[in-house]
Write an enzyme that holds these catalytic residues in place. Structure first.
Site, PDB file in Angstrom:
ATOM      1  N   SER A  16       0.813  -1.008   0.126  1.00 44.26           N
ATOM      2  CA  SER A  16       0.007   0.013  -0.078  1.00 44.26           C
ATOM      3  C   SER A  16       0.932   1.259   0.068  1.00 44.26           C
ATOM      4  CB  SER A  16      -0.936  -0.058   1.305  1.00 44.26           C
ATOM      5  OG  SER A  16      -1.833  -1.150   1.052  1.00 44.26           O
ATOM      6  N   LYS A  65      -9.759  -5.949  10.277  1.00 47.62           N
ATOM      7  CA  LYS A  65     -10.695  -5.381   9.590  1.00 47.62           C
ATOM      8  C   LYS A  65     -12.138  -5.430  10.327  1.00 47.62           C
ATOM      9  CE  LYS A  65      -8.845  -6.060   5.190  1.00 47.62           C
ATOM     10  NZ  LYS A  65      -9.026  -6.382   3.833  1.00 47.62           N
ATOM     11  N   ALA A 131     -12.469 -11.604   4.204  1.00 47.75           N
ATOM     12  CA  ALA A 131     -12.094 -11.306   2.838  1.00 47.75           C
ATOM     13  C   ALA A 131     -13.070 -11.669   1.947  1.00 47.75           C
ATOM     14  CB  ALA A 131     -10.705 -12.155   2.332  1.00 47.75           C
ATOM     15  N   ASN A 151     -17.285 -23.214   1.790  1.00 44.53           N
ATOM     16  CA  ASN A 151     -16.304 -23.285   2.877  1.00 44.53           C
ATOM     17  C   ASN A 151     -16.068 -24.669   3.438  1.00 44.53           C
ATOM     18  OD1 ASN A 151     -14.629 -21.302   4.094  1.00 44.53           O
ATOM     19  ND2 ASN A 151     -15.998 -21.526   6.087  1.00 44.53           N
ATOM     20  N   TYR A 217      -1.912 -11.866  -3.792  1.00 45.27           N
ATOM     21  CA  TYR A 217      -0.954 -11.656  -5.120  1.00 45.27           C
ATOM     22  C   TYR A 217       0.345 -12.094  -4.665  1.00 45.27           C
ATOM     23  CZ  TYR A 217       0.269  -7.676  -2.094  1.00 45.27           C
ATOM     24  OH  TYR A 217       0.666  -6.879  -1.099  1.00 45.27           O
TER      25      TYR A 217
HETATM   26  P1  ATR Z   1      -9.506 -13.520   6.044  1.00 42.62           P
HETATM   27  O1  ATR Z   1      -9.958 -12.009   6.869  1.00 42.62           O
HETATM   28  O2  ATR Z   1      -8.489 -13.394   5.377  1.00 42.62           O
HETATM   29  O3  ATR Z   1     -10.771 -13.909   5.352  1.00 42.62           O
HETATM   30  P2  ATR Z   1     -10.411 -15.440   8.052  1.00 42.62           P
HETATM   31  O4  ATR Z   1     -11.582 -14.547   8.594  1.00 42.62           O
HETATM   32  O5  ATR Z   1      -9.441 -15.866   9.173  1.00 42.62           O
HETATM   33  O6  ATR Z   1      -9.480 -14.445   7.203  1.00 42.62           O
HETATM   34  O7  ATR Z   1     -10.974 -16.417   6.866  1.00 42.62           O
HETATM   35  C1  ATR Z   1     -10.022 -17.224   6.552  1.00 42.62           C
HETATM   36  C2  ATR Z   1     -10.822 -18.073   5.396  1.00 42.62           C
HETATM   37  O8  ATR Z   1      -9.688 -19.093   4.840  1.00 42.62           O
HETATM   38  C3  ATR Z   1     -11.962 -19.108   6.023  1.00 42.62           C
HETATM   39  O9  ATR Z   1     -12.911 -19.215   5.076  1.00 42.62           O
HETATM   40  C4  ATR Z   1     -11.057 -20.468   6.365  1.00 42.62           C
HETATM   41  O10 ATR Z   1     -12.051 -21.416   6.299  1.00 42.62           O
HETATM   42  P3  ATR Z   1     -12.852 -21.860   7.643  1.00 42.62           P
HETATM   43  O11 ATR Z   1     -13.995 -20.898   7.884  1.00 42.62           O
HETATM   44  O12 ATR Z   1     -13.307 -23.227   7.410  1.00 42.62           O
HETATM   45  O13 ATR Z   1     -11.713 -21.924   8.824  1.00 42.62           O
HETATM   46  C5  ATR Z   1     -10.534 -20.477   5.126  1.00 42.62           C
HETATM   47  N1  ATR Z   1      -9.039 -21.193   5.196  1.00 42.62           N
HETATM   48  C6  ATR Z   1      -7.956 -21.075   5.704  1.00 42.62           C
HETATM   49  N2  ATR Z   1      -7.070 -22.101   5.487  1.00 42.62           N
HETATM   50  C7  ATR Z   1      -7.655 -22.748   4.578  1.00 42.62           C
HETATM   51  C8  ATR Z   1      -7.410 -24.266   3.890  1.00 42.62           C
HETATM   52  N3  ATR Z   1      -6.229 -24.807   4.314  1.00 42.62           N
HETATM   53  N4  ATR Z   1      -8.313 -24.660   3.398  1.00 42.62           N
HETATM   54  C9  ATR Z   1      -9.276 -24.345   3.203  1.00 42.62           C
HETATM   55  N5  ATR Z   1     -10.002 -23.275   3.625  1.00 42.62           N
HETATM   56  C10 ATR Z   1      -9.076 -22.349   4.445  1.00 42.62           C
END
Ligand code: ATR
Length: 277
Positions: A16, A65, A131, A151, A217
């Site tokens: 950023s 966030k 996200a 998910n 990215y």
């Molecule tokens: P962000 O703010 O980056 O979205 P987050 O709120 O912690 O971070 O959410 C991470 C997301 O990535 C979630 O949907 C998580 O799945 P779960 O809700 O089942 O935990 C997903 N995620 C993270 N690592 C993953 C993996 N190895 N395989 C599949 N989904 C994953």
């Protein structure tokens, strides 16, 4: 001089400051934009201290966030729909305006930069965290034919489905629930790539006309984009364009002028490949 910052943890990798410096140059604004590391339990203090020292605005990145959403005392419609905030504007009267420019950044990158109109398209959104929730409403506003949320923990996807049900045709489930379905656009909004992991993507998801989009990215193809390429996705894009577009939208909020983004996306990609450029 007006000062701005991106706050996160970690934040050292953030592009950023690079992007906003180019926007400032391009529009002739004199401003300082820096990266601020907030301890995991001190986001609020870090943000308020920054405002006290004259900070005018702030971008908020992982993992703050949701906390930024809670701290803002005025919200734009898109931030309140997302329940997550990535931009603060510290107003003269002491109010903190919270906005979320992630979704509009993603939509602009896909529709304008990649020339991929979303109306009528079938979209699979992978992930149900901050996200993902930030981009659902702006995606639905383009009137896709279907938005499916997959998910690992399907309850979280179902809860987003309920939250946004009145805005469009939306469904949710486990990844394998969507095996064999035809999607035009598959978006990775999970944090799996950060740990060099992959969501459990069904084998037959990609085809020659589908766009695989990773919201992360990198200087190289992310694991998700590698897989999409191997499985025959026609188009691949990472989140560099989205990052620049969401930054442009924050810049517009702060300065009342929208910077040109194509050049900055190219500069960012060069910088990712050759970090000293
Ligand atoms: P962000 O703010 O980056 O979205 P987050 O709120 O912690 O971070 O959410 C991470 C997301 O990535 C979630 O949907 C998580 O799945 P779960 O809700 O089942 O935990 C997903 N995620 C993270 N690592 C993953 C993996 N190895 N395989 C599949 N989904 C994953």
């Amino acid at each position: 001089m007006d000062t701005y910052a991106v706050v996160g943890n970690p934040v050292a990798h953030s592009k950023s400051p690079f992007i906003h410096a180019r926007f400032a140059q391009q529009t002739g604004r004199i401003m300082h934009y820096t990266a601020l590391l907030a301890p995991l339990d001190r986001f609020e203090q870090t943000a308020l201290d920054f405002r006290k020292t004259g900070g005018k605005g702030m971008n908020i990145t992982v993992p703050f966030k949701f906390e930024a959403f809670a701290l803002a005392n005025q919200l734009t419609d898109r931030a309140s729909a997302a329940r997550a905030v990535n931009t603060f504007w510290f107003e003269e009267k002491g109010k903190i305006l919270g906005d979320n420019t992630d979704g509009v950044g993603l939509v602009r990158d896909i529709e304008v930069n990649l020339n991929f109109p979303l109306a009528g398209k079938h979209i699979l959104l992978m992930g149900a965290g901050g996200a993902a929730s930030g981009v659902i409403l702006p995606l639905l506003q383009q009137q896709p034919g279907l938005l499916a949320i997959a998910n690992r923990t399907p309850d979280k996807a179902a809860s987003l489905q309920r939250q946004f049900a009145s805005h469009g045709n939306i469904t949710s489930g486990y990844y394998h629930d969507f095996a064999g379905q035809n999607f035009d656009l598959i978006i990775n909004a999970t944090s799996a790539s950060l740990h060099n992991e992959l969501p459990p993507i069904p084998a037959d998801l990609f085809h020659g006309t589908s766009l695989a989009y990773d919201m992360l990215y990198s200087s190289r193809l992310t694991p998700f984009l590698e897989l999409a390429k191997m499985q025959g996705a026609g188009y691949l894009a990472d989140g560099a364009g989205m990052l620049v577009e969401q930054a442009a939208e924050s810049f517009l909020l702060w300065h009342g002028i929208r910077p040109e983004t194509q050049t900055v996306i190219r500069q960012l990609k060069d910088n990712l490949r050759h970090p000293t450029s």
